[in-house]
Design a protein around this motif. Sequence first.
Motif, mmCIF file in Angstrom:
data_model
loop_
_atom_site.group_PDB
_atom_site.id
_atom_site.type_symbol
_atom_site.label_atom_id
_atom_site.label_comp_id
_atom_site.label_asym_id
_atom_site.label_seq_id
_atom_site.Cartn_x
_atom_site.Cartn_y
_atom_site.Cartn_z
ATOM 1 N N ILE A 148 -5.589 44.372 18.744
ATOM 2 C CA ILE A 148 -4.252 45.180 18.492
ATOM 3 C C ILE A 148 -3.378 44.580 17.395
ATOM 4 C CG2 ILE A 148 -2.133 46.525 19.242
ATOM 5 C CD1 ILE A 148 -3.627 46.832 21.964
ATOM 6 N N THR A 149 -3.325 45.306 16.148
ATOM 7 C CA THR A 149 -2.502 44.721 15.158
ATOM 8 C C THR A 149 -1.171 45.206 14.878
ATOM 9 O OG1 THR A 149 -3.474 46.286 13.566
ATOM 10 C CG2 THR A 149 -4.660 43.993 13.747
ATOM 11 N N LEU A 150 -0.913 46.601 15.708
ATOM 12 C CA LEU A 150 0.422 46.969 15.456
ATOM 13 C C LEU A 150 1.662 46.376 16.055
ATOM 14 C CD1 LEU A 150 -0.524 50.806 16.470
ATOM 15 C CD2 LEU A 150 -0.325 49.755 14.259
ATOM 16 N N PRO A 151 2.764 46.310 15.630
ATOM 17 C CA PRO A 151 3.944 46.012 16.264
ATOM 18 C C PRO A 151 4.140 46.425 17.894
ATOM 19 C CG PRO A 151 4.597 46.884 14.146
ATOM 20 C CD PRO A 151 3.089 47.141 14.471
ATOM 21 N N ALA A 152 4.278 45.521 18.795
ATOM 22 C CA ALA A 152 4.269 46.015 20.035
ATOM 23 C C ALA A 152 5.400 45.314 20.787
ATOM 24 C CB ALA A 152 2.987 45.888 20.649
ATOM 25 N N VAL A 153 6.073 45.808 22.086
ATOM 26 C CA VAL A 153 7.096 45.367 22.775
ATOM 27 C C VAL A 153 6.778 45.552 24.140
ATOM 28 C CG1 VAL A 153 9.260 45.390 23.425
ATOM 29 C CG2 VAL A 153 8.861 45.836 21.276
ATOM 30 N N LEU A 154 6.635 44.480 24.656
ATOM 31 C CA LEU A 154 6.405 44.406 26.332
ATOM 32 C C LEU A 154 7.847 44.541 27.101
ATOM 33 C CD1 LEU A 154 4.418 44.121 28.642
ATOM 34 C CD2 LEU A 154 4.518 41.777 28.283
ATOM 35 N N VAL A 155 8.106 45.680 27.817
ATOM 36 C CA VAL A 155 9.456 46.105 28.148
ATOM 37 C C VAL A 155 9.215 45.950 29.880
ATOM 38 C CG1 VAL A 155 11.405 47.596 28.414
ATOM 39 C CG2 VAL A 155 9.547 47.550 26.640
ATOM 40 N N THR A 156 10.094 44.962 30.486
ATOM 41 C CA THR A 156 10.389 44.724 31.662
ATOM 42 C C THR A 156 9.331 43.498 32.354
ATOM 43 O OG1 THR A 156 8.908 46.523 32.990
ATOM 44 C CG2 THR A 156 11.216 46.978 32.211
ATOM 45 N N SER A 157 8.384 43.362 31.569
ATOM 46 C CA SER A 157 7.376 42.271 31.939
ATOM 47 C C SER A 157 7.502 41.136 30.979
ATOM 48 C CB SER A 157 6.014 42.688 31.864
ATOM 49 O OG SER A 157 5.836 43.789 33.012
ATOM 50 N N PRO A 158 7.414 39.867 31.540
ATOM 51 C CA PRO A 158 7.412 38.622 30.667
ATOM 52 C C PRO A 158 6.523 38.565 29.630
ATOM 53 C CG PRO A 158 6.945 37.969 33.009
ATOM 54 C CD PRO A 158 7.163 39.449 32.837
ATOM 55 N N ALA A 159 6.642 37.907 28.770
ATOM 56 C CA ALA A 159 5.475 37.633 27.587
ATOM 57 C C ALA A 159 5.203 36.142 27.520
ATOM 58 C CB ALA A 159 5.874 38.288 26.292
ATOM 59 N N GLU A 160 5.571 35.244 28.679
ATOM 60 C CA GLU A 160 5.471 33.712 28.594
ATOM 61 C C GLU A 160 3.970 33.732 28.316
ATOM 62 O OE1 GLU A 160 6.822 32.659 32.270
ATOM 63 O OE2 GLU A 160 8.875 33.196 32.058
ATOM 64 N N GLY A 161 3.445 32.649 27.657
ATOM 65 C CA GLY A 161 2.036 32.457 27.183
ATOM 66 C C GLY A 161 1.472 33.322 26.459
ATOM 67 N N LEU A 162 2.253 34.337 26.207
ATOM 68 C CA LEU A 162 1.448 35.472 25.129
ATOM 69 C C LEU A 162 1.929 35.350 23.669
ATOM 70 C CD1 LEU A 162 1.783 38.491 27.452
ATOM 71 C CD2 LEU A 162 -0.283 37.122 27.151
ATOM 72 N N ASP A 163 1.627 34.278 22.882
ATOM 73 C CA ASP A 163 1.866 34.246 21.621
ATOM 74 C C ASP A 163 1.357 34.779 20.472
ATOM 75 O OD1 ASP A 163 3.834 32.272 22.730
ATOM 76 O OD2 ASP A 163 2.021 30.757 22.867
ATOM 77 N N TYR A 164 1.524 36.082 20.355
ATOM 78 C CA TYR A 164 0.940 37.007 19.597
ATOM 79 C C TYR A 164 1.940 37.304 18.436
ATOM 80 C CZ TYR A 164 -2.887 37.650 22.736
ATOM 81 O OH TYR A 164 -3.875 37.368 23.447
ATOM 82 N N PRO A 165 1.910 37.164 17.286
ATOM 83 C CA PRO A 165 2.868 37.630 16.144
ATOM 84 C C PRO A 165 3.499 38.864 16.033
ATOM 85 C CG PRO A 165 0.801 37.195 15.122
ATOM 86 C CD PRO A 165 0.602 36.700 16.612
ATOM 87 N N ASN A 166 2.726 39.891 16.679
ATOM 88 C CA ASN A 166 3.243 41.037 16.858
ATOM 89 C C ASN A 166 3.445 41.595 18.270
ATOM 90 O OD1 ASN A 166 0.410 40.914 17.480
ATOM 91 N ND2 ASN A 166 -0.118 43.161 17.386
ATOM 92 N N LEU A 167 3.701 40.814 19.152
ATOM 93 C CA LEU A 167 4.179 41.135 20.585
ATOM 94 C C LEU A 167 5.448 40.509 20.797
ATOM 95 C CD1 LEU A 167 3.580 42.745 23.144
ATOM 96 C CD2 LEU A 167 2.523 40.470 23.969
ATOM 97 N N SER A 168 6.632 41.618 20.933
ATOM 98 C CA SER A 168 8.003 40.955 21.560
ATOM 99 C C SER A 168 8.134 41.442 23.000
ATOM 100 C CB SER A 168 8.751 41.779 20.709
ATOM 101 O OG SER A 168 8.784 41.294 19.199
ATOM 102 N N SER A 169 8.879 40.728 23.504
ATOM 103 C CA SER A 169 9.378 41.444 25.104
ATOM 104 C C SER A 169 10.836 41.359 25.244
ATOM 105 C CB SER A 169 8.662 40.225 25.986
ATOM 106 O OG SER A 169 9.566 38.736 25.973
ATOM 107 N N VAL A 170 11.279 42.395 26.442
ATOM 108 C CA VAL A 170 12.591 42.608 26.656
ATOM 109 C C VAL A 170 12.359 42.896 28.143
ATOM 110 C CG1 VAL A 170 14.405 44.109 26.464
ATOM 111 C CG2 VAL A 170 13.019 43.972 24.691
#
Length: 337
Positions: free
Chosen positions: A135-157
């Motif tokens: 997946i190349t689109l910007p994405a945000v993971l909401v309510t779940s942690p993104a620890e260990g997910l070092d993708y340049p297009n994946l943020s987390s809240v």
Amino acid sequence: MTIKDIAKESGYAVGTVSRVLNNHPDVSEKARQRILAVVAKNGYTQNPNAKNLKQSVNHSILVLVKGARNELFAALVEQLQGLVNKGPYSLLVDYFDEDTDEVLRAAALCAEKKPQGILFLGGNADNFKRSFGRITLPAVLVTSPAEGLDYPNLSSVTTDDFAASVQAVQVLLKQGHQHIAIIGGRPSFSDVSGKRFAGGRAAFAQSGLPAENLVEYGEARFCYEEGYQAMRHVLAEHPEITAAYAIADVVAIGAMRAAQDAGRKVGRDLSIIGFDGLALGEYLTPRLATIGQSVERLAQEATNTLLNAIENDAPARRVTVPFTVINGESVGPAPRR
């Protein structure tokens, strides 16, 4: 690649493939997962038509909701709708069961709907590690942690689920409870569940009480019905329990009903604390004690983060939203034996 090719590779009929691609509900989860995997693997895109062209110029944002009966996510979607509609964007909301691989589903829907970005409400890190790289689109993971997910297009809240859960169990311990249950969620499918169980477990370990005094029951989806069944099971198997930490308010509300049906008065015979801070908890009798996380703040941070990435190519970021302990009548002193 055509629908016939997908059918041949997946081993399912053309009609089944068509229903999956059009998001029809009358398909088994096994078939859906297999077909979506083939779609994602081959980068299949349906032939554009007027509907898809209209969607593409509408600057849509895809919202994937992992858990169709999760009340917190329903509240989040409502907030997101209001925020996103202030600009040129529109939401495409897709609900599915907690067992579904959200990343494969996102890949298939992106190929079909052509959104500008993705909001994942809930997720499992293993699914992201396996498949998010496509997946190349910007994405945000909401309510779940993104620890260990070092993708340049994946943020987390998210909220600090571990620390909040430590405090939830400490609330019960401070009331003198020595036999406690942690119920709800399924850690194997949800990173949030795993964090909340781990936090509750850590708080209990710090108390110095015997490990066998803690009962864990993690076989319940985030819904009232399964919270009811979880509490019913725990009370039948462990009648010594005097308090429970339900890792979501919907689970806690179901558990309260089960306790009442078992002849336990909530807040006196059995204490229950939840997690989420749903508005409904304020109007229950007894009023629900819970961990509050701000739906408004989660939605605002997620929206700002995604739009900044879409419009300004901003880098991925990690946002932690603070929580609060909300006292309620559902927690009281441990009953005397």
